[in-house]
Scaffold this active site. Structure first.
Site, PDB file in Angstrom:
ATOM      1  N   TRP A   1       8.936  -5.960 -17.768  1.00  0.00           N
ATOM      2  CA  TRP A   1       8.112  -5.134 -18.654  1.00  0.00           C
ATOM      3  C   TRP A   1       8.983  -4.311 -19.599  1.00  0.00           C
ATOM      4  CZ3 TRP A   1       3.618  -6.882 -19.289  1.00  0.00           C
ATOM      5  CH2 TRP A   1       2.849  -7.377 -18.228  1.00  0.00           C
TER       6      TRP A   1
ATOM      7  N   ASP B   1       7.064   4.274 -19.227  1.00  0.00           N
ATOM      8  CA  ASP B   1       5.966   3.440 -18.739  1.00  0.00           C
ATOM      9  C   ASP B   1       5.825   3.750 -17.251  1.00  0.00           C
ATOM     10  OD1 ASP B   1       4.312   1.408 -17.846  1.00  0.00           O
ATOM     11  OD2 ASP B   1       5.419  -0.214 -18.833  1.00  0.00           O
TER      12      ASP B   1
ATOM     13  N   LYS C   1      -3.532  -0.245 -11.918  1.00  0.00           N
ATOM     14  CA  LYS C   1      -2.699  -0.248 -10.711  1.00  0.00           C
ATOM     15  C   LYS C   1      -3.054   0.918  -9.785  1.00  0.00           C
ATOM     16  CE  LYS C   1      -0.079  -3.260 -13.133  1.00  0.00           C
ATOM     17  NZ  LYS C   1       0.696  -3.417 -14.354  1.00  0.00           N
TER      18      LYS C   1
HETATM   19  C1  LIG Z   1       1.137  -4.046 -15.418  1.00  0.00           C
HETATM   20  C2  LIG Z   1       2.218  -3.434 -16.229  1.00  0.00           C
HETATM   21  C3  LIG Z   1       2.251  -3.533 -17.623  1.00  0.00           C
HETATM   22  C4  LIG Z   1       1.213  -4.321 -18.401  1.00  0.00           C
HETATM   23  O1  LIG Z   1       0.030  -3.643 -18.388  1.00  0.00           O
HETATM   24  P1  LIG Z   1      -1.220  -4.146 -19.274  1.00  0.00           P
HETATM   25  O2  LIG Z   1      -2.174  -3.024 -19.005  1.00  0.00           O
HETATM   26  O3  LIG Z   1      -1.632  -5.451 -18.724  1.00  0.00           O
HETATM   27  O4  LIG Z   1      -0.801  -4.217 -20.668  1.00  0.00           O
HETATM   28  C5  LIG Z   1       3.260  -2.899 -18.291  1.00  0.00           C
HETATM   29  N1  LIG Z   1       4.203  -2.197 -17.652  1.00  0.00           N
HETATM   30  C6  LIG Z   1       4.228  -2.082 -16.310  1.00  0.00           C
HETATM   31  C7  LIG Z   1       5.296  -1.296 -15.651  1.00  0.00           C
HETATM   32  C8  LIG Z   1       3.229  -2.702 -15.564  1.00  0.00           C
HETATM   33  O5  LIG Z   1       3.246  -2.601 -14.232  1.00  0.00           O
END
Ligand SMILES: *Cc1c(COP(=O)(O)O)cnc(C)c1O
Length: 370
Positions: A106, A176, A200
């Site tokens: 990511w 993030d 999540k």
């Molecule tokens: C799941 C995830 C993403 C992607 O998220 P989306 O909502 O599908 O765009 C990005 N960064 C991390 C750390 C993730 O766990």
């Protein structure tokens, strides 16, 4: 029958939240309507979004000079919104640099998307060892527009053991936190922007939470689409257009559940217990192991591989494991397609009983192979 769901996302939600949502499905809070049917401009919905924001502020101890936005587009859209709002220049002008720490897939995607608007500089990374550790983070370079990190790496299962060195806020630290939000205490004041997709640890897919320091709002490139501008969303209290109403409502219920449980500190204690249980079992296992270096192991996403050396046999064994586990009510344990093996995601909503059930299953599986 409810299963133990180890999915990395969308992932398990607390049962009391689902039950309450079911009870309120056709008549939320005496309104005679489902939250799905409400006008986002109604008093009923206003009470929901305000309560959700207030709970998030309380639980994360968000300082008053930060705004909370409820957006759409997932964490992935933030890979574009961050550069567009902090650092974009006209086509043809030389791009500003921005620091990215490449600790996983990511993090890499964030840098690749950012490259459309800024010049991403990978100031540190761990691609050399398949992202199984978190590298030493260099101090911020004053020329960089921002410094982007991925606090918990969902796919490879690593977590930053401490934050990067001081030097902020001159260069805003952007993180993030999709897979670690509310899993343990976090000092929000160290960051310029925090963002997380809800699916999540917060609620259903479709809602993205952005926590942004006020002075970083209002610098969008003039051609930035309105829906991608932090200033427009902040100015309208996340109601510039129709927000993901139902997702915000469920997020609010999850936050209430978390507060009743004792808040983030209590949650962190439970999360450490769950992770410790699983890692210590893996470290003793003769069949499975954790590929992640100890100081960097995630509390939320725990990949494990089998020790079988022969590639074909290993794959067969792992497939059998995932299939049998699912039949035993332990679902979504397959590893990410880029990493292979297995992965147990044990977010806030996973009870310790689920981890214990997984360990019992792994013990039986291992014994049947001995
Ligand atoms: C799941 C995830 C993403 C992607 O998220 P989306 O909502 O599908 O765009 C990005 N960064 C991390 C750390 C993730 O766990």
């Amino acid at each position: 029958m409810r299963v133990y769901n180890f999915s990395p996302g969308p992932s398990a939600l607390p049962l009391p939240v689902l039950e309450r949502a079911a009870a309120e499905m056709t008549d939320a809070n005496g309104s005679g309507q489902s939250v799905m049917e409400m006008s986002h401009r109604s008093g009923d919905f206003k009470a929901i979004i305000e309560k959700t924001e207030a709970l998030l502020r309380e639980l994360m101890e968000i300082p008053p000079n930060y705004r909370v936005l409820f957006l759409q587009g997932g964490a992935s859209l933030q890979f574009s919104m961050v550069p567009l709002n902090l650092a974009a220049v006209e086509p043809g002008e030389s791009k500003r640099t921005a620091a990215y720490i490449e600790t996983g897939i990511w993090a890499k995607k964030a840098a690749e998307e950012g490259a459309k608007y800024v010049e991403p500089v990978i100031r540190a990374g761990s691609a050399d060892k398949k992202y199984t550790y978190i590298p030493e983070a260099p101090p911020p370079d004053p020329g960089d527009a921002y410094y982007h990190i991925t606090l918990n790496n969902t796919i490879v299962g690593t977590r930053w053991p401490s934050l990067p060195p001081a030097g902020f806020p001159a260069v805003p630290l952007v993180a993030d936190i999709s897979s670690s939000i509310l899993s343990e205490p976090l000092d929000v004041s160290r960051f310029g922007i925090l963002y997380a997709g809800a699916q999540k640890n917060l609620g259903p897919a479709g809602t993205t939470v952005v926590i942004i320091r006020e002075d970083l709002i209002g610098h969008a490139h003039p051609r930035t689409p309105a829906l991608l501008r932090y200033d427009i969303h902040a100015g309208e209290g996340s109601l510039y257009n129709t927000p993901p109403c139902y997702g915000i409502y469920i997020t609010g219920l999850v936050l209430e559940w978390l507060r009743e449980l004792g808040g983030v500190r209590t949650m962190a204690k439970l999360n450490r217990e769950k992770a410790e249980l699983l890692y210590s079992w893996l470290d003793r296992s003769r069949l499975f192991y954790s590929p992640v270096e100890k100081p960097f192991r995630s509390l939320m996403n725990i990949p494990f591989l089998s020790r079988v050396a022969d590639g074909e046999k290993r794959k067969a064994l792992e497939e059998e494991f995932v299939k049998k586990a699912a039949a035993a009510g332990l679902v979504n344990l397959a590893g990410h397609r880029l990493v292979g093996g297995m992965r147990a995601s044990v977010y806030n909503a996973m009870p310790i009983e689920g981890v214990a059930a997984l360990i019992r299953f792994m013990e039986d599986f291992e014994r049947s192979r001995a």
